[in-house]
Design a protein around this motif. Structure first.
Motif, short mmCIF file in Angstrom:
data_model
loop_
_atom_site.label_atom_id
_atom_site.label_comp_id
_atom_site.label_asym_id
_atom_site.label_seq_id
_atom_site.Cartn_x
_atom_site.Cartn_y
_atom_site.Cartn_z
N SER A 1 0.60 -0.95 0.22
CA SER A 1 0.00 0.05 0.20
C SER A 1 1.04 1.25 -0.25
CB SER A 1 -0.96 0.26 1.03
OG SER A 1 0.26 -0.30 2.46
N SER B 1 0.58 3.84 -2.69
CA SER B 1 0.43 5.50 -2.47
C SER B 1 1.23 5.94 -3.17
CB SER B 1 0.69 5.86 -0.85
OG SER B 1 0.39 7.21 -0.84
N GLN C 1 1.23 6.74 -7.15
CA GLN C 1 -0.11 8.23 -7.40
C GLN C 1 0.35 9.19 -6.55
OE1 GLN C 1 -1.96 6.60 -9.16
NE2 GLN C 1 -0.71 4.76 -8.61
N THR C 2 0.63 9.13 -5.50
CA THR C 2 1.26 10.43 -5.04
C THR C 2 2.24 11.54 -6.29
OG1 THR C 2 0.39 10.20 -2.90
CG2 THR C 2 2.50 12.37 -2.94
#
Length: 429
Positions: free
Chosen positions: A16, A20, A23-24
């Motif tokens: 995860s 994350s 994407q960020t």
């Protein structure tokens, strides 16, 4: 913009965190690469657990690993499940199918790393594993690339955040081992079953992986001699302070003319050594090379985002290679002979704590037994516990481990010695 399809195997703490960051920091990553790594599939055993997770368009959960490994569009498989059975099956299948693999799995690499690297090279794909050792500290690629022109002679590291947290708290607060372990578990630094950490097994796996790279040997977990911290007492830590030492669980790999020694054990180090200042759950690695001399790498050794940062860096490296059709160019090199040096022959000074009779001539008898093994006393502190009993804390001269084991046997037979409490190595500066 051109895309390279990526799949994640696992969506726990590291998975995860990796997703994350991808994407960020998507725009930053794409600008730096000129190509977009796109996660199209995420394998999990039970997709219903993740109904509250909102995935971007074009990304789906799947409970079929074959749906990932059989998808010809997926070029990078990111294994972040852990374990050495199912994970190994998946990694082998991916490599044999011509897919690049990124993994954070230290257990797998310590068990089968050299074999998997050979398999990747044979199939013309990349296998990257920066996140398998020291979390967010970029040490694996540093050893391969930045320090590639150095002959490495020594690695000394604090490679487990749990044990460093425990020993730091014991040192700073004077608490005993059981109290601090319970605190570490409450804070999430230690697992309910902390065996892999406190017995040194986690650090030994990391040392095996790093040593394979640094010394070009096919090193595996079972090649490392391991001792944990469960017998460390706050009394020993207090005596160590008086002698000018701090205690750490160290992974030490050292190459000499006699061979390569691989050890994980608690050790006293000088309070002036850079590693002595590494506190809490942080990790650090001290590297000695014939070009750089000494260098130290420091940072978070675990955690969702620190470890995910290393996974993302590997994904970026493989994405760049895939886009340039340049995967499989890293050919592992290993010497045919490990030439390992037995731990019993390694020489160092030692700290010893003895419970003895509080009577005249005891220290002379203790020193005599040490002298029989050609060991001298460098420093000693005596504490009188009561009228009948005293504690001796002794720092010895440099000697092989086997000499110390012999003198322990001699002390156990000596009438004036009630107990051999602790024996801890002292690392030379």
């Amino acid at each position: 913009m051109k895309e390279v399809e990526v799949a994640l195997l696992g969506f726990g703490t590291v998975g995860s965190g990796t997703f994350s960051l991808l994407q960020t920091n998507a725009e930053l990553i794409e600008n730096r690469l000129g190509v977009r790594p796109h996660v199209s599939k995420i394998y999990v055993r039970n997709p219903q657990k993740y109904t509250d997770v909102t995935l971007p368009e074009g990304t789906v959960f799947t409970d079929s690993v074959d749906d990932v490994l059989g998808d010809e569009t997926i070029r990078i498989v990111v294994e972040v499940m852990g374990g050495t059975t199912f994970a190994r099956e998946c990694v082998e299948k991916a490599l044999k199918a011509g897919k690049n693999v990124v993994t954070a799995n230290k257990d797998l690499l310590a068990e089968a790393g050299p074999y998997l690297l050979d398999l990747a090279s044979k199939n013309g794909v990349d296998l990257r594993y920066e996140a398998s050792v020291l979390g967010g500290i970029p040490i694996i690629r540093t050893l391969y690339d930045s320090l590639g022109g150095n002959k490495i002679s020594e690695l000394v590291g604090i490679m487990n955040g749990t044990t460093n947290f425990i020993l730091s708290k014991m040192t700073e607060d004077g608490s005993n081992y059981d109290e601090v372990l319970a605190e570490a578990q409450a804070l999430g630094y230690a697992e309910a079953d902390p065996t892999a950490d406190v017995e040194g097994l986690d650090a030994a796996r990391k040392l095996a992986i790093l040593s394979s790279i640094a010394f070009n040997r096919r090193i595996f977990f079972e090649d490392v001699h391991v001792e944990g911290i469960t017998k460390i007492d706050s009394t020993d830590i207090a005596f160590g302070k008086e002698f000018g030492y701090t205690i750490k669980l160290l992974g030490i790999a050292k190459e000499t003319k006699k061979g390569l020694s691989l050890n994980v054990h608690p050790a006293f180090i000088s309070q002036q050594h850079p590693l002595a200042a590494v506190r809490g759950s942080y990790n650090a690695l001290y590297v000695k090379g014939n070009g750089i001399d000494d260098a130290m790498f420091y940072g978070r050794g675990a955690g969702s985002l620190p470890t995910g940062s290393s996974v993302v860096s590997d994904i970026m490296e493989v994405t760049k290679n895939e886009a340039a059709q340049a995967t499989g160019k890293l050919t592992p090199f290993f010497y045919p002979d490990k030439n390992l040096y037995a731990s019993g022959k390694i020489e160092s000074s030692y700290y010893m704590r003895l419970l003895v009779d509080n009577s005249t001539g005891v220290l002379a008898k203790v020193a005599s037994k040490l002298a029989e093994q050609r060991i001298s006393v460098q420093a000693v502190i005596q504490r009188n516990e009561d009228a009948q009993t005293a504690t001796l804390a002794i720092v010895t001269s440099i000697c092989p481990r086997s000499y110390i084991l012999n003198v322990i046997n001699a002390f156990n037979k000596l009438r004036v010695v009630k107990e051999v409490g602790s024996v801890i190595r002292i690392m030379a500066d």
